[in-house]
Scaffold this motif. Structure first.
Motif, PDB file in Angstrom:
ATOM      1  N   VAL A  94       0.847  -1.205   0.000  1.00  0.00           N
ATOM      2  CA  VAL A  94       0.000   0.000   0.000  1.00  0.00           C
ATOM      3  C   VAL A  94       0.879   1.252   0.000  1.00  0.00           C
ATOM      4  N   LEU A  95       1.978   1.204   0.755  1.00  0.00           N
ATOM      5  CA  LEU A  95       2.875   2.363   0.826  1.00  0.00           C
ATOM      6  C   LEU A  95       3.610   2.603  -0.498  1.00  0.00           C
TER       7      LEU A  95
ATOM      8  N   VAL B  68       2.176   2.412  -3.451  1.00  0.00           N
ATOM      9  CA  VAL B  68       1.261   2.856  -4.511  1.00  0.00           C
ATOM     10  C   VAL B  68       1.431   4.367  -4.727  1.00  0.00           C
ATOM     11  N   GLU B  69       1.746   4.724  -5.977  1.00  0.00           N
ATOM     12  CA  GLU B  69       1.933   6.138  -6.336  1.00  0.00           C
ATOM     13  C   GLU B  69       0.872   6.549  -7.352  1.00  0.00           C
ATOM     14  N   SER B  70       0.971   7.770  -7.845  1.00  0.00           N
ATOM     15  CA  SER B  70      -0.046   8.239  -8.791  1.00  0.00           C
ATOM     16  C   SER B  70      -0.034   7.435 -10.083  1.00  0.00           C
TER      17      SER B  70
ATOM     18  N   GLY C 257       0.829   4.185 -10.183  1.00  0.00           N
ATOM     19  CA  GLY C 257       0.648   2.764  -9.908  1.00  0.00           C
ATOM     20  C   GLY C 257       1.623   2.266  -8.856  1.00  0.00           C
TER      21      GLY C 257
END
Lengths: 449, 283
Positions: free
Chosen positions: B37-38, B40-42, B44
């Motif tokens: 979860v940490l 995950v960026e804009s 993907g």
């Protein structure tokens, strides 16, 4: 104590000893007989080579590939972990016949041919083309002619411009002299306005990568299978070290749809989603721009060997390769709870933000030349799940064209999930308590007053 | 056999080892899911975003290649977290089984006291069923935990993750049979355990042998030996099942399961044969 000290020292020496051997220096250039390869990689062309030590050459079936045998220098470049060639110092290509064998039968004798590789801009993206033989020469000649005529036109334009500048200077002097006579000055000013070098000539833009010159090589286009190749010199002798296994392979899956996700805040780092079972996870901080493309998949190991003979891939898995963006698609967007919405792809321009922020914005291109043609997916703070479906212009779903988008908020607030992780220990506690009660009952201890 | 099975189940159920192992497996699973979860960026999932996933990503890339890493995390963290949690529970169960089997085989009298003279084959079958039961329980626990995490973090725990858990279980069951066989054949617990780990390592090597573009006589020899040995490896069938799943080929998936079952049947036959004439524990 002394013994253990000696042991520690011995271990230290053992650890340190190999260190000088582990060096990241560039290896010495070695003379080698290599096959330079221009290999089709499923989408465009990759220049690679097969080292003398390598036994196999991997090529995609039913595609145009070019190889040539040459003597050159090779060296290992530790920064990229790749073997490279140095053709500036030694570059001796060999001319002769390339023999292709299947089993014990020679199936093809290939002569040296000329080809030209170039790319043109299509509606959506660049596409690569190869011209062979006389066609290659024509393409190169036409390109050179167009460049030459552009240079001539540019020279004429520059000359005209220089002449006009000169004339303007003279007129300016005249004006200065005729300042007293205003009528004459006006006439001269009219003359000045009429002077113009015209429109500058337009640079030829038929190509993204132009066909600058023709290259020689042996053209290989074979159906999938295992072959052997070897080089025969013009004297009819087989060149020692030229024999290689040729592994020609086909795509593992049929063409299906893939997605390219361009986040609004990082348009230079798009991400591909190739598998229908994959999920697109985003943090929802920006809008998404999505393109649908046609893709095919090759064996990862074979494909890696095609694009980089010293690379390693996974023979068990396939590697999706983007072929081309699919024109004229529709996208159905379904946000959780709301009815599906069908949108068309739109042209966008990436505009640099003015000022010192070094940012950019993605805006509708309008009548201007677009940088990207994509489906915009605006994400709102409340969005949790979005499903997207690619459809062709007739509204039919595309194979592999469905994806789930999940908006995930990266935070450490999920620590509470450690509580259910401790449930097994709780169960053990319950088992122990039950066992104790049962024992008490069995032994009749509970009945003791 | 029923009494023996009941006794074996109680033996594991009353010991804290199994519960502690499952808890550790779930905690590991938690950190892997949270780490995902940490990352995950804009644009993907980016495994380089956190040190934990950076390390995992680099390691997987180095061993199996980027195509493998992309596949593993394409649908979320659950394939990887399930594999890690499952491996821990599976190793715990198989190691304690082999150890106790050999220990009790040499002691024998323990079984006699509890449930009379015991045939070694029946004992092996009871141990095998016990292992399967606890593997099923631990897998069920891992699946429920993953479903809870998926719901909490808005991740997708799809049918693929479920199928993968089943594939892992099937391969684990066949490995239990190998453990059973080696426990019968080996004379001491240490030798049984070592040979079991050796077989496991050998099958891992056979699995990775295909990745190497080995040259020369030794390379050819190793690849040919691997090609022969792979038919006895549950990992090979697991790999083909996973591949069939990735390529959306249900028939191949069923065939892989059938082949794995056939291998399991074959090893079970070998276990029965190995147990023949070994006598009773109490003798």
């Amino acid at each position: 104590m002394r013994k253990s000290g000696v042991c520690v020292l011995f271990c230290l020496v053992l650890t340190i000893l190999p260190v000088p051997g582990i060096s990241s220096d560039v290896s010495e250039r070695e003379e080698a007989l290599i096959y330079s390869i221009l290999a089709f990689n499923g989408r465009d062309y990759t220049k690679t080579f097969c080292r003398e030590e390598s036994r196999n050459i991997y090529l995609i079936a039913e595609s145009d590939n070019y190889v040539i045998l040459r003597k050159t220098l090779v060296y290992f470049w530790p920064l990229s972990g790749k073997w490279l060639t140095d053709t500036d110092i030694l570059n001796v290509p060999f001319e002769g016949i390339l023999e292709i064998w299947k089993g014990k039968k020679m199936i093809r004798e290939i002569d040296l041919t000329q080809y030209a590789l170039y790319s043109v801009e299509d509606e959506y993206e660049m596409s690569w083309r190869i011209s062979v033989g006389s066609e290659a020469e024509t393409v190169v000649r036409e390109y050179r002619d167009s460049v030459e005529s552009y240079r001539q036109a540019l020279a004429e334009y520059e000359y005209k411009k220089a002449v006009i500048e000169n004339t303007k200077r003279e007129i300016a002097e005249k004006i200065a002299r005729a300042q007293e006579d205003s009528e004459e000055a006006e006439e001269i000013l009219d003359q000045l306005n009429e002077l113009s070098p015209g429109e500058p000539p337009e640079e030829p833009d038929d190509y993204v990568m132009p066909p600058v010159r023709t290259v020689t090589g042996y053209h290989i286009n074979l159906p999938s299978g295992e072959y052997r190749l070897r080089f025969r010199t013009s004297e009819g002798l087989i060149m020692q070290g030229s024999e290689k296994n040729l592994k020609v392979y086909s795509a593992e899956t049929l063409l299906s749809a893939g997605f390219e996700i361009i986040p609004g805040d990082k348009w230079t780092s798009p991400v591909e989603s190739n598998s229908p079972y994959s999920v697109i996870y985003v943090n929802g901080e920006t809008d998404l721009y999505i393109q649908g493309f046609r893709q095919t998949a090759y064996n990862d190991f074979f494909h890696e060997k095609t694009v980089n003979s010293s690379g390693m891939g996974n023979p068990v898995l396939s590697r999706p390769v983007r072929v081309q963006q699919i024109p004229g698609l529709l996208l159905e967007i379904e946000k959780d709870g709301s009815p599906p919405d069908m949108i068309r792809e739109q042209p966008f321009r990436v505009e640099q933000t003015e000022g010192g922020e070094y940012g950019y914005t993605i805006e509708s291109a309008g009548q201007e030349e677009p940088n990207i043609i994509a489906f915009p997916i605006p994400l709102e703070p409340g969005d949790r799940a979005v499903t997207i479906r690619l459809k062709d212009k007739d509204g039919r779903s595309l194979k592999g064209g469905v994806r789930k988008i999940r908006v995930v908020t990266p935070s450490r607030r999920y620590h509470f999930l450690l509580i259910p992780a401790a449930v097994p220990l709780g169960i053990w506690g319950l088992v122990m308590v039950r066992r104790k009660i049962k024992r008490k009952d069995e032994w009749g201890l509970s009945k003791i007053p | 056999m029923k009494a023996l099975l009941k006794m074996k189940i109680k033996e594991t159920a009353y010991n804290p080892g199994f519960y502690i192992t499952v808890t550790i497996a779930l905690v590991l699973s938690h950190f892997l899911i949270e780490g995902f979860v940490l990352c995950v960026e804009s644009s993907g999932f980016n495994y380089a975003a956190t040190p934990l996933y950076g390390f995992i990503g680099r390691t997987l890339n180095g061993i199996f290649g980027p195509a493998f890493t992309d596949r593993v995390f394409a649908a979320g963290p659950f394939l990887f977290s399930s594999a890690v949690s499952f491996a821990l529970c599976f190793l715990f169960l198989s190691i304690i089984s082999i150890f106790r089997f050999c220990f009790e085989k040499s002691t024998g009298v323990i079984e006699f006291v509890c449930c009379g003279p015991v045939d070694i084959r029946r004992y092996g079958t009871a141990v095998f069923f016990r292992d399967c039961l606890f593997l099923g329980i631990s897998s069920g626990g891992i699946i429920i935990y993953n479903l809870t995490s998926a719901a909490a973090a808005n991740l997708v725990f799809g049918p693929g993750d479920l199928v993968f858990s089943l594939i892992l279980m099937a391969a684990g069951i066949v490995f239990f049979l190998y453990g059973n066989l080696l426990s019968m054949l080996a004379s001491t617990a240490a030798s049984a355990l070592l040979s079991y780990l050796g077989v496991f390592a050998l099958f891992l090597m056979v699995l990775t042998a295909g990745y190497a573009d080995a040259a020369g006589y030794m390379g050819n020899l190793f690849q040919n030996v691997s090609r022969f040995l792979q038919w006895f490896s549950p990992l090979f069938y697991m790999q083909s099942a996973v591949k069939a799943f990735f390529f959306l080929r249900p028939l191949n998936l069923v065939l892989s399961f059938l082949a794995l079952s056939a291998l399991g049947g074959g090893i079970y036959g070998a276990v029965r044969m190995a147990g023949r004439g070994k006598g009773r524990f109490a003798e």
